[in-house]
Scaffold this motif. Structure first.
Motif, PDB file in Angstrom:
ATOM      1  N   ASP A 123      53.366  39.008  40.391  1.00 46.86           N
ATOM      2  CA  ASP A 123      52.939  38.585  41.717  1.00 46.86           C
ATOM      3  C   ASP A 123      51.443  38.765  41.945  1.00 46.86           C
ATOM      4  O   ASP A 123      50.943  38.403  43.014  1.00 46.86           O
ATOM      5  CB  ASP A 123      53.695  39.370  42.787  1.00 46.86           C
ATOM      6  CG  ASP A 123      55.190  39.084  42.751  1.00 46.86           C
ATOM      7  OD1 ASP A 123      55.557  37.960  42.299  1.00 46.86           O
ATOM      8  OD2 ASP A 123      55.973  39.955  43.159  1.00 46.86           O
ATOM      9  N   ASN A 124      50.737  39.317  40.980  1.00 48.68           N
ATOM     10  CA  ASN A 124      49.303  39.533  41.133  1.00 48.68           C
ATOM     11  C   ASN A 124      48.580  38.218  40.830  1.00 48.68           C
ATOM     12  O   ASN A 124      48.466  37.790  39.673  1.00 48.68           O
ATOM     13  CB  ASN A 124      48.838  40.644  40.191  1.00 48.68           C
ATOM     14  CG  ASN A 124      47.444  41.136  40.546  1.00 48.68           C
ATOM     15  OD1 ASN A 124      46.543  40.343  40.837  1.00 48.68           O
ATOM     16  ND2 ASN A 124      47.249  42.451  40.520  1.00 48.68           N
ATOM     17  N   LEU A 125      48.075  37.537  41.854  1.00 47.43           N
ATOM     18  CA  LEU A 125      47.424  36.238  41.680  1.00 47.43           C
ATOM     19  C   LEU A 125      46.109  36.353  40.911  1.00 47.43           C
ATOM     20  O   LEU A 125      45.720  35.436  40.201  1.00 47.43           O
ATOM     21  CB  LEU A 125      47.173  35.602  43.058  1.00 47.43           C
ATOM     22  CG  LEU A 125      48.426  35.257  43.875  1.00 47.43           C
ATOM     23  CD1 LEU A 125      48.021  34.650  45.220  1.00 47.43           C
ATOM     24  CD2 LEU A 125      49.328  34.300  43.103  1.00 47.43           C
ATOM     25  N   ARG A 126      45.463  37.474  41.051  1.00 52.95           N
ATOM     26  CA  ARG A 126      44.202  37.648  40.337  1.00 52.95           C
ATOM     27  C   ARG A 126      44.431  37.655  38.828  1.00 52.95           C
ATOM     28  O   ARG A 126      43.691  37.034  38.070  1.00 52.95           O
ATOM     29  CB  ARG A 126      43.545  38.953  40.778  1.00 52.95           C
ATOM     30  CG  ARG A 126      42.226  39.228  40.069  1.00 52.95           C
ATOM     31  CD  ARG A 126      41.679  40.590  40.435  1.00 52.95           C
ATOM     32  NE  ARG A 126      40.510  40.921  39.640  1.00 52.95           N
ATOM     33  CZ  ARG A 126      39.921  42.108  39.646  1.00 52.95           C
ATOM     34  NH1 ARG A 126      40.417  43.077  40.421  1.00 52.95           N
ATOM     35  NH2 ARG A 126      38.870  42.328  38.895  1.00 52.95           N
ATOM     36  N   TYR A 127      45.509  38.375  38.390  1.00 51.60           N
ATOM     37  CA  TYR A 127      45.812  38.421  36.962  1.00 51.60           C
ATOM     38  C   TYR A 127      46.174  37.031  36.447  1.00 51.60           C
ATOM     39  O   TYR A 127      45.771  36.629  35.349  1.00 51.60           O
ATOM     40  CB  TYR A 127      46.965  39.393  36.699  1.00 51.60           C
ATOM     41  CG  TYR A 127      46.613  40.845  36.925  1.00 51.60           C
ATOM     42  CD1 TYR A 127      45.298  41.230  37.211  1.00 51.60           C
ATOM     43  CD2 TYR A 127      47.587  41.857  36.845  1.00 51.60           C
ATOM     44  CE1 TYR A 127      44.971  42.553  37.412  1.00 51.60           C
ATOM     45  CE2 TYR A 127      47.265  43.186  37.036  1.00 51.60           C
ATOM     46  CZ  TYR A 127      45.949  43.530  37.337  1.00 51.60           C
ATOM     47  OH  TYR A 127      45.626  44.838  37.543  1.00 51.60           O
ATOM     48  N   ARG A 128      46.966  36.297  37.226  1.00 53.09           N
ATOM     49  CA  ARG A 128      47.340  34.934  36.822  1.00 53.09           C
ATOM     50  C   ARG A 128      46.105  34.027  36.696  1.00 53.09           C
ATOM     51  O   ARG A 128      45.973  33.258  35.737  1.00 53.09           O
ATOM     52  CB  ARG A 128      48.315  34.342  37.841  1.00 53.09           C
ATOM     53  CG  ARG A 128      49.715  34.878  37.748  1.00 53.09           C
ATOM     54  CD  ARG A 128      50.611  34.215  38.788  1.00 53.09           C
ATOM     55  NE  ARG A 128      51.991  34.616  38.634  1.00 53.09           N
ATOM     56  CZ  ARG A 128      52.853  34.021  37.808  1.00 53.09           C
ATOM     57  NH1 ARG A 128      52.454  32.999  37.082  1.00 53.09           N
ATOM     58  NH2 ARG A 128      54.093  34.442  37.721  1.00 53.09           N
ATOM     59  N   LEU A 129      45.211  34.122  37.668  1.00 51.08           N
ATOM     60  CA  LEU A 129      44.020  33.264  37.661  1.00 51.08           C
ATOM     61  C   LEU A 129      43.107  33.610  36.494  1.00 51.08           C
ATOM     62  O   LEU A 129      42.595  32.703  35.814  1.00 51.08           O
ATOM     63  CB  LEU A 129      43.285  33.417  38.994  1.00 51.08           C
ATOM     64  CG  LEU A 129      42.035  32.535  39.179  1.00 51.08           C
ATOM     65  CD1 LEU A 129      42.402  31.059  39.109  1.00 51.08           C
ATOM     66  CD2 LEU A 129      41.361  32.843  40.517  1.00 51.08           C
ATOM     67  N   ASP A 130      42.905  34.896  36.227  1.00 44.43           N
ATOM     68  CA  ASP A 130      42.035  35.278  35.109  1.00 44.43           C
ATOM     69  C   ASP A 130      42.622  34.830  33.770  1.00 44.43           C
ATOM     70  O   ASP A 130      41.894  34.356  32.883  1.00 44.43           O
ATOM     71  CB  ASP A 130      41.829  36.797  35.111  1.00 44.43           C
ATOM     72  CG  ASP A 130      40.944  37.251  36.267  1.00 44.43           C
ATOM     73  OD1 ASP A 130      40.277  36.362  36.854  1.00 44.43           O
ATOM     74  OD2 ASP A 130      40.925  38.459  36.580  1.00 44.43           O
ATOM     75  N   TYR A 131      43.938  34.970  33.607  1.00 39.34           N
ATOM     76  CA  TYR A 131      44.554  34.523  32.357  1.00 39.34           C
ATOM     77  C   TYR A 131      44.456  33.000  32.197  1.00 39.34           C
ATOM     78  O   TYR A 131      44.142  32.490  31.117  1.00 39.34           O
ATOM     79  CB  TYR A 131      46.012  34.961  32.324  1.00 39.34           C
ATOM     80  CG  TYR A 131      46.763  34.450  31.114  1.00 39.34           C
ATOM     81  CD1 TYR A 131      46.494  34.962  29.844  1.00 39.34           C
ATOM     82  CD2 TYR A 131      47.726  33.451  31.242  1.00 39.34           C
ATOM     83  CE1 TYR A 131      47.168  34.478  28.729  1.00 39.34           C
ATOM     84  CE2 TYR A 131      48.400  32.968  30.134  1.00 39.34           C
ATOM     85  CZ  TYR A 131      48.117  33.480  28.869  1.00 39.34           C
ATOM     86  OH  TYR A 131      48.781  33.003  27.764  1.00 39.34           O
ATOM     87  N   SER A 132      44.703  32.272  33.285  1.00 40.74           N
ATOM     88  CA  SER A 132      44.613  30.807  33.221  1.00 40.74           C
ATOM     89  C   SER A 132      43.190  30.346  32.903  1.00 40.74           C
ATOM     90  O   SER A 132      42.973  29.458  32.077  1.00 40.74           O
ATOM     91  CB  SER A 132      45.091  30.205  34.542  1.00 40.74           C
ATOM     92  OG  SER A 132      44.959  28.804  34.530  1.00 40.74           O
ATOM     93  N   ASN A 133      42.208  30.971  33.547  1.00 34.57           N
ATOM     94  CA  ASN A 133      40.811  30.608  33.256  1.00 34.57           C
ATOM     95  C   ASN A 133      40.436  30.934  31.813  1.00 34.57           C
ATOM     96  O   ASN A 133      39.712  30.185  31.150  1.00 34.57           O
ATOM     97  CB  ASN A 133      39.872  31.333  34.217  1.00 34.57           C
ATOM     98  CG  ASN A 133      39.984  30.815  35.632  1.00 34.57           C
ATOM     99  OD1 ASN A 133      40.419  29.677  35.857  1.00 34.57           O
ATOM    100  ND2 ASN A 133      39.619  31.640  36.608  1.00 34.57           N
ATOM    101  N   GLY A 134      40.912  32.070  31.308  1.00 33.95           N
ATOM    102  CA  GLY A 134      40.614  32.428  29.926  1.00 33.95           C
ATOM    103  C   GLY A 134      41.202  31.438  28.938  1.00 33.95           C
ATOM    104  O   GLY A 134      40.549  31.051  27.954  1.00 33.95           O
TER     105      GLY A 134
END
Length: 890
Positions: free
Chosen positions: A62-73
């Motif tokens: 549920d952590n959107l920041r972790y999802r966004l960082d992984y997707s950007n990477g």
């Protein structure tokens, strides 16, 4: 009860404590993984960093920041890998590009660009194999087969640079071969030989017969050419081509050139021209001109038969004779010139000065006295009016004000645009506003409120400039100039809420001519208005000095001036057609010719040593056998015309002579002769594959010839016409029969027939130092087990490299070839032996011979000795092909 509640809370705390500790530890682990992943990505450890980011995302979904960082990477890494793979693909490293695309898919297995890249790399690998095969075919001179493979690649990938390069290479080679062939034909043509003619009232066919015997010119007449045509011509040192054109123009005839030494003559009537006149289609892409204008011009000036315009691509398609198309090409080139371009540097300056003054005392300009209303609220009666006193009368307020206002306004409005414009095109500049004007239209109705319809129109207010330049060939620039400066003076309200404006406008139109870079200033558009308004007390305000105290003065002084500065600068000069294009010959009213019909002398055939060896045919010397030359053979499908005996009339004496310059002797290349024991009967070579000097002057009509070769047979004798019109002893006239089309093709073939045949061919456009192949082929073979071959070539010009088996030999089991080479003597011998269980049966390529061209030669030949074989029924001699003639360019 209180004790039970306490026990329940204790139990709950003991149960939730592990859960809270696990959640806390998971949160700390996810945070650590996320922090480590970002650090590893920055350090270049992308794979491990992305894995840590993914694990952090899984621990806290549920952590959107972790999802966004992984997707950007993931996006950044796949983008980087795809770019690297594209660079490797462009550099030609297809294997490296494929591995990099696969690595991108490992990072993101749904990446569409990587999937498409792998498919494109696989396609490039297949195409590379096909193009590699095409390169080998090009090296072997098999351009048609190479084109088929390249086109197969281009159908799948039209932008393949390697395929484009190979196609350009093939086009260049074919162009070189075509130009070399054309140059060879021109060099061997007899049309440029000098000739001297002297005929008076001679039969036309007799004149052409004399030209044919003397120069080797082949002439074929249409059946509708009148046999009684006569001509009178005296020409000295003119070319054969110009002389023939003059004779044909006299007799209203036309010619069609069949080859370098053969022409077909027919009447110059529209029906025959439509039947025999060859037309060409040529496409002219027009870059700068107007295709519609050129279409009309070509139809009206040159009378081009068919002209079509493609307005989408601005292209002309013409169909006419080659001469007409050559003239049209010059005319189009003279009009398809680049337009001139001019940079207009404009400065518009508006100087405005406005002085507004409001000085004086504004006294009240009216005074009113009124009575109050009556008791009933109405008017007063006379009795009531009489009882009024001064305290009951009503007056308007009185007010006086002192105005001390003086306002000065100075404005400079500057516009400095720079605009680039083509010659004869308008450039428009608008610096201002579009002011809306609302117009209401009232439509009355029978009942109810009228319908009001509003519309909005926009007018341009500001600085409008239109300039149309024209560049002269001297370098000057003419400009048609329109300048309009407008502004809103005041607003005017109309009925129904409509609004209009009073527009002040100043316009100037002029046409001027300036030098390149010259600046012209246009001024004098001045508007000067001075308005004064005074409000005075009558009498007192008119006093000389004190009147200023009893008056109020308003003044408005406005002065504006427009200054325009324009400077043209030529960026591209006007295109000027060259003299060779602007002044071209176009022939006569009925016939278009690229060059004028002239009879310019090209050589003096009667001077110097050449005159002693000149061949002369005259009315009194035609019985000399040495003066009879055999014309070259006509091409296939042409019917030789036997010239009829000229009609002789005692009232029209016939006399004439033909003198031509002798050909320059040149010995053919020395070739080793085959062994005398195996020499077959002499083979007469077609005239098309021999130089004019190599053709026999007077072949023996009774000599034995190979089957299918050109046969030379004597024609029935005809009387000789002398200068005094008396019949002399008959002399034989030798005529050449038709050579089969297969015998005059490039790469001489074997004699025609149904038995076994051998043929060979080689590529065109061979240059010094080139490595080329000669293919030897067989046809109509039946149960032949051994095939001996002996080939002779000029060792000073060619060097033998190797021999390889063709598909015919491989099929027969003769895949191994061990030739015996005598390089110094220029001889090559070999024996093709079929397998015990097979034989040479059918047709195909026997072998490929590879040579290297050492020296340039206009003509060098290869010879094949007699081929004796055994087909199981006895000894059989296979007719050898005609010598293979090669041209080695420097």
């Amino acid at each position: 009860m209180r004790l039970l509640t306490t026990l329940t809370r204790a139990r709950l705390s003991r149960a939730l404590t592990p859960l809270l500790l696990a959640a806390l530890l998971a949160g700390c682990a996810a945070q650590n993984l996320h922090r480590d992943g970002q650090r590893q990505i920055k350090a270049g450890q992308t794979d491990q960093g992305l894995e840590n980011l993914r694990q952090a995302m899984l621990l806290e979904p549920d952590n959107l920041r972790y999802r966004l960082d992984y997707s950007n990477g993931v996006n950044d890494e796949t983008k980087k890998l795809n770019q690297r793979a594209e660079a490797l693909r462009t550099a030609g490293d297809l294997n490296g590009a494929r591995e990099t695309f696969v690595a991108a898919l490992r990072v993101d297995n749904s990446n569409e660009r990587a999937q498409r890249g792998i498919a494109e790399v696989d396609r490039d690998m297949r195409h590379a194999a096909i193009l590699s095969e095409a390169e080998k075919l090009i090296a072997g001179g098999k351009f048609d087969a190479a084109k088929e493979r390249i086109k197969a690649v281009q159908m799948s990938n039209p932008s393949n640079p390697h395929a484009q390069d190979l196609m350009r290479k093939i086009d260049d080679e074919l162009g070189k071969q075509h130009r070399a062939k054309e140059a060879l034909i021109v060099s061997q043509s007899i049309m440029k030989k000098p000739v001297t003619l002297q005929f008076r009232d001679a039969n036309l066919r007799m004149v052409f017969e004399a030209l044919s015997r003397t120069t080797g010119l082949n002439v074929i007449f249409d059946r509708d050419v009148r046999p009684d045509l006569k001509t009178t011509i005296f020409v000295r040192d003119g070319t054969v081509e110009d002389t023939v054109d003059l004779i044909l123009m006299q007799s209203q005839l036309e010619k069609r050139v069949l080859n370098a030494n053969t022409m077909f003559i027919y009447p110059a009537i529209p029906a025959k021209q439509k039947e025999y006149q060859e037309l060409k289609v040529r496409t002219f892409p027009i870059s700068n001109g107007d295709a519609k204008y050129l279409q009309g011009m070509l139809k009206s000036v040159l009378k081009i038969k068919e002209v079509q315009v493609d307005e989408h691509s601005n292209t002309l398609v013409l169909r006419d004779t080659p001469e007409a198309l050559a003239v049209a090409a010059n005319v189009i080139a003279a009009h398809d010139l680049a337009d001139a371009e001019v940079m207009l540097e404009v400065e518009v300056l508006e100087v405005s000065r406005d002085r507004l003054s409001d000085l004086g005392i504004a006294w009240p300009d009216n005074f009113s006295l009124s009575t109050p209303t009556g008791s009933g609220g109405g008017a007063l009666t006379l009795g009531e009016l009489r009882h009024l006193n001064r305290n009951q009368l009503l007056t308007t307020p009185l007010q006086a004000s002192l105005n001390l206002k003086l306002q000065d306004t100075d404005a400079n409005i500057l516009a400095s645009p720079r605009i680039r414009v083509r010659d004869h095109e308008k450039a428009k500049i608008l610096i201002g506003d579009k002011v809306p004007i609302i117009t209401n239209t009232v439509t009355p109705v029978s009942t109810g409120t009228p319908v009001i319809t509003g519309s909005v129109q926009y007018i341009d207010v500001g600085i409008k400039l239109e300039a149309e330049p024209h560049v002269y060939t001297e370098g000057d620039v003419g400009i048609k100039l329109n300048l309009e400066v407008s502004n809103i003076v005041k607003e005017i309200s109309g009925p129904g809420g409509s609004l209009a404006y009073q527009i002040g406008t100043r316009m100037a139109s002029t046409s001027l001519r300036l030098h390149d870079g010259e600046t012209q200033i246009l001024g004098g558009l001045i508007s000067d208005s001075d308005r004064n308004t005074a409000a005075k007390i009558p009498g007192l305000g008119q006093l000389p000095i004190l009147g200023r105290l009893f008056s109020n003065n308003n003044g408005d002084h406005t002065k504006t001036e427009i200054v325009l500065s324009i400077t043209p600068r030529i960026l591209r000069a006007k295109g000027i057609a060259e003299d060779s294009m602007s002044d071209v010959w176009s022939g006569t009213e009925s016939t278009i010719r690229e060059n004028p019909l002239r009879l310019d002398p090209i050589a003096n055939v009667n001077a110097g040593p050449a005159s002693t060896a000149a061949s002369t045919v005259s009315a009194s010397h035609r019985s000399d056998p040495a003066a009879q030359a055999v014309p070259a053979a006509a091409p296939a499908l042409a019917k030789p015309v036997e010239p009829a005996a000229p009609a002789v009339s005692p009232l029209s004496p016939v006399s004439g002579s033909v003198v031509v310059a002798p050909p320059t002797p040149s010995a053919p290349p020395s070739l080793p002769a085959p062994p005398a024991a195996s020499s077959p009967p002499a083979t007469v070579l077609p005239a098309e594959i021999l130089t004019p000097n190599a053709a026999p002057a007077s072949p023996d009509p009774h000599a034995e010839q190979a089957p299918g070769a050109a046969k030379i047979a004597p024609k029935a004798a005809e009387p000789k016409i002398s200068a005094d019109n008396s019949a002399a002893a008959p002399v034989p006239i030798i005529a050449a029969a038709i050579v089969p089309a297969a015998a005059v093709a490039k790469g001489a073939t074997a004699a025609t027939g149904t038995g076994p045949q051998i043929s060979w061919n080689s590529p065109d456009g061979i240059r010094t130092g080139d490595r080329f192949s000669v293919t030897v082929s067989g046809a109509n073979f039946d149960n032949i087990h051994a095939l001996p071959l002996s080939i002779h070539y000029d060792s000073a010009v060619l060097t033998f490299v190797e021999a390889s088996a063709g598909e015919f030999s491989t099929r027969a089991g003769a895949a191994t070839i061990a030739p015996t080479v005598n390089q110094s003597a220029g001889r090559l011998s070999m024996l093709l032996t079929a397998d015990k269980a097979a034989s040479f049966a059918g047709s195909g390529d026997l072998l490929n011979l590879t040579f290297i061209a050492k020296l340039p030669r206009k003509q060098t030949q290869m010879l094949l000795a007699q081929v004796d074989v055994n087909d199981g029924h006895g000894s059989l001699t296979i007719p050898r092909p005609q010598p293979l003639t090669l041209t080695i360019d420097p």
